[in-house]
Scaffold this motif. Structure first.
Motif, PDB file in Angstrom:
ATOM      1  N   ASP A 155     -28.921  24.932 -20.556  1.00 61.17           N
ATOM      2  CA  ASP A 155     -28.743  26.334 -20.182  1.00 61.17           C
ATOM      3  C   ASP A 155     -27.831  26.429 -18.971  1.00 61.17           C
ATOM      4  N   VAL A 156     -26.921  27.406 -18.999  1.00 59.22           N
ATOM      5  CA  VAL A 156     -26.057  27.655 -17.848  1.00 59.22           C
ATOM      6  C   VAL A 156     -26.185  29.119 -17.455  1.00 59.22           C
ATOM      7  N   ALA A 157     -26.116  29.354 -16.146  1.00 59.99           N
ATOM      8  CA  ALA A 157     -26.202  30.712 -15.602  1.00 59.99           C
ATOM      9  C   ALA A 157     -24.799  31.239 -15.371  1.00 59.99           C
ATOM     10  N   VAL A 158     -24.483  32.387 -15.961  1.00 65.27           N
ATOM     11  CA  VAL A 158     -23.153  32.989 -15.892  1.00 65.27           C
ATOM     12  C   VAL A 158     -23.144  34.093 -14.844  1.00 65.27           C
ATOM     13  N   ASP A 159     -22.162  34.060 -13.971  1.00 62.90           N
ATOM     14  CA  ASP A 159     -22.060  35.079 -12.920  1.00 62.90           C
ATOM     15  C   ASP A 159     -21.643  36.421 -13.504  1.00 62.90           C
ATOM     16  N   ASP A 160     -22.284  37.462 -13.018  1.00 62.31           N
ATOM     17  CA  ASP A 160     -21.964  38.817 -13.457  1.00 62.31           C
ATOM     18  C   ASP A 160     -20.573  39.215 -12.970  1.00 62.31           C
ATOM     19  N   GLY A 161     -19.916  40.081 -13.734  1.00 62.96           N
ATOM     20  CA  GLY A 161     -18.621  40.597 -13.329  1.00 62.96           C
ATOM     21  C   GLY A 161     -17.462  39.660 -13.578  1.00 62.96           C
ATOM     22  N   THR A 162     -17.685  38.600 -14.340  1.00 64.90           N
ATOM     23  CA  THR A 162     -16.622  37.646 -14.657  1.00 64.90           C
ATOM     24  C   THR A 162     -16.132  37.856 -16.085  1.00 64.90           C
ATOM     25  N   VAL A 163     -14.968  37.286 -16.389  1.00 64.87           N
ATOM     26  CA  VAL A 163     -14.470  37.319 -17.768  1.00 64.87           C
ATOM     27  C   VAL A 163     -15.469  36.634 -18.694  1.00 64.87           C
ATOM     28  N   LEU A 164     -16.065  35.550 -18.214  1.00 66.96           N
ATOM     29  CA  LEU A 164     -17.047  34.826 -19.032  1.00 66.96           C
ATOM     30  C   LEU A 164     -18.249  35.704 -19.345  1.00 66.96           C
ATOM     31  N   SER A 165     -18.710  36.451 -18.360  1.00 65.49           N
ATOM     32  CA  SER A 165     -19.844  37.347 -18.572  1.00 65.49           C
ATOM     33  C   SER A 165     -19.493  38.435 -19.585  1.00 65.49           C
ATOM     34  N   GLU A 166     -18.299  38.985 -19.476  1.00 67.59           N
ATOM     35  CA  GLU A 166     -17.868  40.011 -20.422  1.00 67.59           C
ATOM     36  C   GLU A 166     -17.752  39.454 -21.838  1.00 67.59           C
ATOM     37  N   THR A 167     -17.406  38.170 -21.938  1.00 66.12           N
ATOM     38  CA  THR A 167     -17.203  37.544 -23.247  1.00 66.12           C
ATOM     39  C   THR A 167     -18.510  37.115 -23.881  1.00 66.12           C
ATOM     40  N   LEU A 168     -19.432  36.575 -23.074  1.00 72.00           N
ATOM     41  CA  LEU A 168     -20.666  35.993 -23.616  1.00 72.00           C
ATOM     42  C   LEU A 168     -21.895  36.877 -23.453  1.00 72.00           C
ATOM     43  N   GLY A 169     -21.806  37.921 -22.630  1.00 69.96           N
ATOM     44  CA  GLY A 169     -22.980  38.765 -22.439  1.00 69.96           C
ATOM     45  C   GLY A 169     -23.959  38.111 -21.481  1.00 69.96           C
ATOM     46  N   GLY A 170     -25.234  38.102 -21.813  1.00 67.74           N
ATOM     47  CA  GLY A 170     -26.378  37.701 -21.002  1.00 67.74           C
ATOM     48  C   GLY A 170     -26.156  36.735 -19.863  1.00 67.74           C
ATOM     49  N   PRO A 171     -27.028  36.745 -18.887  1.00 66.79           N
ATOM     50  CA  PRO A 171     -26.852  35.924 -17.692  1.00 66.79           C
ATOM     51  C   PRO A 171     -27.061  34.427 -17.924  1.00 66.79           C
ATOM     52  N   VAL A 172     -27.730  34.055 -19.017  1.00 61.77           N
ATOM     53  CA  VAL A 172     -27.984  32.642 -19.320  1.00 61.77           C
ATOM     54  C   VAL A 172     -27.565  32.363 -20.759  1.00 61.77           C
ATOM     55  N   VAL A 173     -26.805  31.298 -20.963  1.00 63.62           N
ATOM     56  CA  VAL A 173     -26.405  30.900 -22.308  1.00 63.62           C
ATOM     57  C   VAL A 173     -26.757  29.437 -22.525  1.00 63.62           C
ATOM     58  N   SER A 174     -27.089  29.100 -23.763  1.00 66.46           N
ATOM     59  CA  SER A 174     -27.374  27.718 -24.145  1.00 66.46           C
ATOM     60  C   SER A 174     -26.097  27.097 -24.693  1.00 66.46           C
ATOM     61  N   VAL A 175     -25.752  25.892 -24.202  1.00 59.76           N
ATOM     62  CA  VAL A 175     -24.473  25.284 -24.548  1.00 59.76           C
ATOM     63  C   VAL A 175     -24.662  23.843 -25.012  1.00 59.76           C
ATOM     64  N   HIS A 176     -23.608  23.315 -25.655  1.00 61.01           N
ATOM     65  CA  HIS A 176     -23.598  21.929 -26.132  1.00 61.01           C
ATOM     66  C   HIS A 176     -22.745  21.087 -25.174  1.00 61.01           C
ATOM     67  N   SER A 177     -23.362  20.058 -24.598  1.00 60.04           N
ATOM     68  CA  SER A 177     -22.697  19.254 -23.562  1.00 60.04           C
ATOM     69  C   SER A 177     -22.466  17.823 -24.026  1.00 60.04           C
ATOM     70  N   TYR A 178     -21.316  17.277 -23.600  1.00 60.98           N
ATOM     71  CA  TYR A 178     -21.047  15.847 -23.801  1.00 60.98           C
ATOM     72  C   TYR A 178     -19.981  15.441 -22.784  1.00 60.98           C
ATOM     73  N   HIS A 179     -20.421  15.108 -21.572  1.00 61.32           N
ATOM     74  CA  HIS A 179     -19.478  14.726 -20.521  1.00 61.32           C
ATOM     75  C   HIS A 179     -20.205  13.933 -19.450  1.00 61.32           C
ATOM     76  N   HIS A 180     -19.476  13.058 -18.766  1.00 65.47           N
ATOM     77  CA  HIS A 180     -20.069  12.318 -17.647  1.00 65.47           C
ATOM     78  C   HIS A 180     -19.331  12.609 -16.350  1.00 65.47           C
ATOM     79  N   GLN A 181     -18.338  13.511 -16.408  1.00 66.18           N
ATOM     80  CA  GLN A 181     -17.631  13.937 -15.214  1.00 66.18           C
ATOM     81  C   GLN A 181     -17.753  15.450 -15.063  1.00 66.18           C
ATOM     82  N   SER A 182     -17.427  15.938 -13.867  1.00 67.03           N
ATOM     83  CA  SER A 182     -17.464  17.389 -13.633  1.00 67.03           C
ATOM     84  C   SER A 182     -16.617  17.706 -12.413  1.00 67.03           C
ATOM     85  N   ILE A 183     -16.403  18.979 -12.184  1.00 61.83           N
ATOM     86  CA  ILE A 183     -15.636  19.409 -11.015  1.00 61.83           C
ATOM     87  C   ILE A 183     -16.407  19.102  -9.733  1.00 61.83           C
TER      88      ILE A 183
END
Length: 241
Positions: A155-183
């Protein structure tokens, strides 16, 4: 022409591949990526790594209405001033250079784009940020990389007022992950738009691009939710006008 479908360029792998008796270096991309673009109403065009400069990148982008920088091997840590961690992939410098040039040109043109997993990480590096080379050493678990080609659900928490929020809706979305690095250090001009509960950055945006979004997860692996691809295709369609 009314209803003209946007053309979306997708970057590809360049790896050894087998088909029948042939074992050669080949450009390829999993079907899930361009199938999602097609279902979202776009036309998919594959962009294999090749020799590049700014003029070539511009010429390529002349032919597309949007860009997807796809997942794949780790970004060369030399690009952000680090020595490679023992778990970091052998660098794919040809792909790094190709996608760097395309992203740089897309940002300058304000061309809609979506960075997926490696694509989000490369975006941050291109703009001057850094990466955690081995996330399990930071968070103490392998929750984002189960190995064996098995995607984990998080689960990831999406910040309100962002393009991502406008695209995905709700404040929490369930996602598929496969990575060992990150920002790690966020580049100047990049806005974080989603995190997971452990603080890992899960999405970023560029305000100066109408749809300039990067996500750490793999939206192509959820065929029941193509909203990110629809968001990109819609932004590309608007840009065409």
């Amino acid at each position: 022409m009314p209803g003209r479908a946007p053309v979306i360029g997708l970057t590809t792998y360049l790896e050894r591949a087998q088909q029948g008796v042939w074992d050669v270096k080949a450009s390829f991309l999993p079907h899930a990526y361009f199938n999602a673009v097609n279902r979202a109403g776009g036309i998919a065009v594959l962009l294999p790594p090749q020799p590049v400069d700014a003029q070539i990148a511009d010429r390529v982008l002349d032919g597309v209405d949007g860009l997807i920088v796809t997942g794949g091997k780790d970004v060369d840590p030399a690009r952000y001033g680090q020595q490679p961690h023992e778990t970091t992939d052998e660098p794919r410098r040809d792909r790094d250079a190709w996608e760097d040039a395309l992203l740089t040109a897309a940002i300058r043109r304000e061309l809609p784009f979506l960075g997926i997993c490696r694509g989000m990480q490369l975006l941050n590096v291109v703009l001057g940020g850094t990466l955690h080379q081995h996330l399990p050493e930071v968070i103490g678990s392998n929750r984002y990389n189960l190995g064996g080609g098995n995607y984990s659900e998080n689960d990831v928490a999406v910040d309100d007022g962002t393009v991502l929020s406008e695209t995905l809706g709700g404040p929490v979305v369930s996602v598929h992950s496969y990575h060992h690095q990150s920002i790690d250090r966020v580049a100047d001009g990049v806005t974080v738009s989603a995190r997971s509960g452990d603080g890992v950055i899960q999405a970023v945006e560029l305000e100066r691009v109408p749809f300039g979004v990067g996500v750490q997860w793999h939206p192509e692996e959820n065929p029941d939710d193509i909203r990110l691809f629809e968001g990109l295709v819609d932004a590309a369609r608007k840009a065409m006008k």
